[in-house]
Design a protein around this motif. Structure first.
Motif, mmCIF file in Angstrom:
data_model
loop_
_atom_site.group_PDB
_atom_site.id
_atom_site.type_symbol
_atom_site.label_atom_id
_atom_site.label_comp_id
_atom_site.label_asym_id
_atom_site.label_seq_id
_atom_site.Cartn_x
_atom_site.Cartn_y
_atom_site.Cartn_z
ATOM 1 N N PRO A 58 0.829 -1.222 0.000
ATOM 2 C CA PRO A 58 0.000 0.000 0.000
ATOM 3 C C PRO A 58 0.854 1.258 0.000
ATOM 4 O O PRO A 58 1.991 1.266 0.494
ATOM 5 N N ASN A 59 0.289 2.318 -0.523
ATOM 6 C CA ASN A 59 1.030 3.570 -0.643
ATOM 7 C C ASN A 59 1.534 4.097 0.692
ATOM 8 O O ASN A 59 2.572 4.767 0.743
ATOM 9 N N ARG A 215 -9.630 -5.186 5.471
ATOM 10 C CA ARG A 215 -8.414 -4.376 5.317
ATOM 11 C C ARG A 215 -7.419 -5.105 4.411
ATOM 12 O O ARG A 215 -7.521 -6.312 4.194
ATOM 13 N N ASP A 216 -6.445 -4.344 3.930
ATOM 14 C CA ASP A 216 -5.359 -4.959 3.183
ATOM 15 C C ASP A 216 -4.561 -5.873 4.116
ATOM 16 O O ASP A 216 -4.283 -5.515 5.263
ATOM 17 N N CYS A 217 -4.200 -7.055 3.618
ATOM 18 C CA CYS A 217 -3.464 -8.000 4.459
ATOM 19 C C CYS A 217 -2.146 -7.409 4.964
ATOM 20 O O CYS A 217 -1.727 -7.679 6.088
ATOM 21 N N GLY A 253 -6.494 -1.259 -8.264
ATOM 22 C CA GLY A 253 -6.927 -1.100 -6.880
ATOM 23 C C GLY A 253 -6.564 -2.258 -5.979
ATOM 24 O O GLY A 253 -6.820 -2.210 -4.781
ATOM 25 N N GLY A 254 -5.960 -3.302 -6.551
ATOM 26 C CA GLY A 254 -5.513 -4.432 -5.751
ATOM 27 C C GLY A 254 -6.469 -5.608 -5.798
ATOM 28 O O GLY A 254 -7.687 -5.442 -5.722
ATOM 29 N N ARG A 255 -5.905 -6.818 -5.921
ATOM 30 C CA ARG A 255 -6.704 -8.037 -5.903
ATOM 31 C C ARG A 255 -5.784 -9.232 -5.692
ATOM 32 O O ARG A 255 -4.555 -9.127 -5.817
ATOM 33 N N ASP A 256 -6.399 -10.372 -5.396
ATOM 34 C CA ASP A 256 -5.650 -11.623 -5.324
ATOM 35 C C ASP A 256 -5.142 -12.005 -6.700
ATOM 36 O O ASP A 256 -5.716 -11.618 -7.723
ATOM 37 N N ILE A 257 -4.078 -12.796 -6.735
ATOM 38 C CA ILE A 257 -3.698 -13.512 -7.950
ATOM 39 C C ILE A 257 -3.999 -14.982 -7.695
ATOM 40 O O ILE A 257 -3.412 -15.603 -6.805
#
Length: 433
Positions: A58-59, A215-217, A253-257
């Motif tokens: 995250p930023n 939340r972000d992990c 915006g972020g996601r699982d791969i």
């Protein structure tokens, strides 16, 4: 043309964010030094990242000496170009004594004044002496390709992940991506989204959820103190810290791969690539085990976050676990590149260290620096910017400031000590009437 040797108290070798962070602290302390950069400062961000690259952290992780991310999206993920702009903003806040286009080709310990450096510049070869040398050339700079790469058909385009920019740069046809660390999985996704047929050789890298329980992990893991835990105290010991980083993406915006989901969408998965000749490749039957392992780590991290939430009483949505969306029916062990119209291979199997240009007893049998928080037992020689140099945060924006401050403090203490010792040696004459 060889010029006469010059001298500086401190030479920082490498003008990326790590080396420049050390320079920031040395400048504030008034320590004379120079930053030697083979190209231009922080050039790797434009030269070694693909067009759709984004940070996976995250930023708000982005912090450098005297400078932190203060934009509108602290929980988002900067693109490559946004990172370049952010770094440019930082560089405008101070004047580092950088000598660009100056490559250090040799560093010899034991010279009369500590170290002797051989420099290759536009003006020719030069030498530089210093008491302190900070190696900030990156963790592992040499791209790895397997020994059999040269035996493959010359009709196959082969590039390393650091050379990849976008799908359009590659020849038409299918693409084989080898390796499922952060770069390999994200490049495979980039090609997949561009409509290319992707074949992916899956390694043993673990994965992690992008977001979990609201939340972000990585924000949860930071709250849990994992990025601050010294390497010597990290669960699992040395074996744990030498593993490949967990794969995930900050794209869109972020996601699982999820490699299993890619398979349902047409991506072809294989186990570890073991050998190849001409257009024929062979794979170990490790695909099912690799996918299961990655998912077990994913769920294990979720369980650790669950335990943290239970301990702290944090308000969060209910827990969950990943359930596989696809299983391989067979374990493919061969691939005919010609038959499958695979015209490109992207090697994403990592990098290796190469410190052969450093003549000093500071390396283990594998060629890795023997250091404690960057400081070696060779007087005056230190490193910065290495993965796991001190904590999991080392080598990332989150830990660079702390690591650079520690290395710079050791140099500052040494230089100030010399000044104090010099003052003590200065003769004092009694006043005369």
């Amino acid at each position: 043309m060889t010029t006469a040797a010059a001298h500086t108290p401190v030479a920082v070798i490498g003008g990326g964010q790590a080396g420049l962070s050390v320079s920031w602290y040395l400048s504030r302390a008034g320590i004379d030094h120079v930053v030697l950069e083979a190209d231009t400062p922080v050039h790797a961000w434009t030269d070694s990242r693909w067009d759709n690259f984004t940070l996976v952290t995250p930023n708000w992780h982005c912090r450098l000496p005297g400078y932190v991310y203060d934009g509108p999206d602290p929980d988002g993920f900067m693109t490559r170009d946004e990172v370049v702009d952010w770094l440019s903003g930082w560089l405008s806040t101070f004047e580092a004594p950088v000598r660009p286009h100056t490559r250090v080709t040799r560093l010899r310990h034991g010279a009369e004044r500590g170290f002797e450096l051989t420099l290759q510049t536009d003006a020719g070869e030069q030498t530089l002496a210093c008491e302190h040398a900070v190696i900030a050339t990156g963790g592992y700079p040499v791209p790895v390709v397997p020994p059999f790469a040269g035996a493959l058909s010359p009709a196959i385009c082969q590039i390393h992940s650091e050379q990849y920019r976008n799908a359009d740069q590659l020849p038409d046809g299918a693409v084989l991506v080898v390796g499922t660390g952060q770069s390999g999985t994200q490049i495979a996704e980039d090609l997949h989204l561009a409509g290319r047929q992707v074949h992916l050789a899956v390694g043993n890298a673990p994965r992690v959820a992008r977001f979990y329980r609201g939340r972000d992990c990585m924000t949860w893991l930071s709250d849990m103190g994992l990025y601050d835990k010294p390497a010597a105290e990290y669960p699992g010991g040395k074996a744990a810290i030498e593993k490949t980083n967990h794969y995930v993406t900050g794209r869109d915006g972020g996601r699982d791969i999820d490699l299993r989901r890619f398979a349902t969408e047409g991506m072809k998965l294989y186990g570890t690539l073991t050998d190849g000749h001409g257009s024929s490749l062979r794979f170990a039957p490790t695909l099912r085990r690799a996918l299961d392992h990655a998912d077990s780590v994913y769920n294990s991290i979720c369980a650790d976050i669950d335990a943290h939430i239970a301990r702290t009483g944090a308000d969060a949505p209910p827990p969950s676990r990943y359930v596989p969306v696809w299983q391989p029916e067979t374990e493919p062990t061969a691939l005919d590149l010609t038959a499958e119209q695979v015209n490109t291979i992207v090697w994403a199997i990592g990098y290796r260290p190469d410190y052969r240009w450093i003549e000093a007893s500071a390396f283990d049998g594998g060629g890795r620096p023997m250091q404690n928080r960057g400081v070696t037992t060779v007087p005056g020689l230190s490193f910065v910017g290495l993965p796991w140099m001190h904590t999991w945060g080392s080598g990332r924006f989150l830990g660079i400031d702390r690591d650079a401050r520690h290395v710079a403090a050791a140099i500052i203490d040494s230089e100030n000590g010399k000044v104090r010792r010099s003052a003590l040696r200065t003769p004092r004459y009694a006043e005369t009437a």
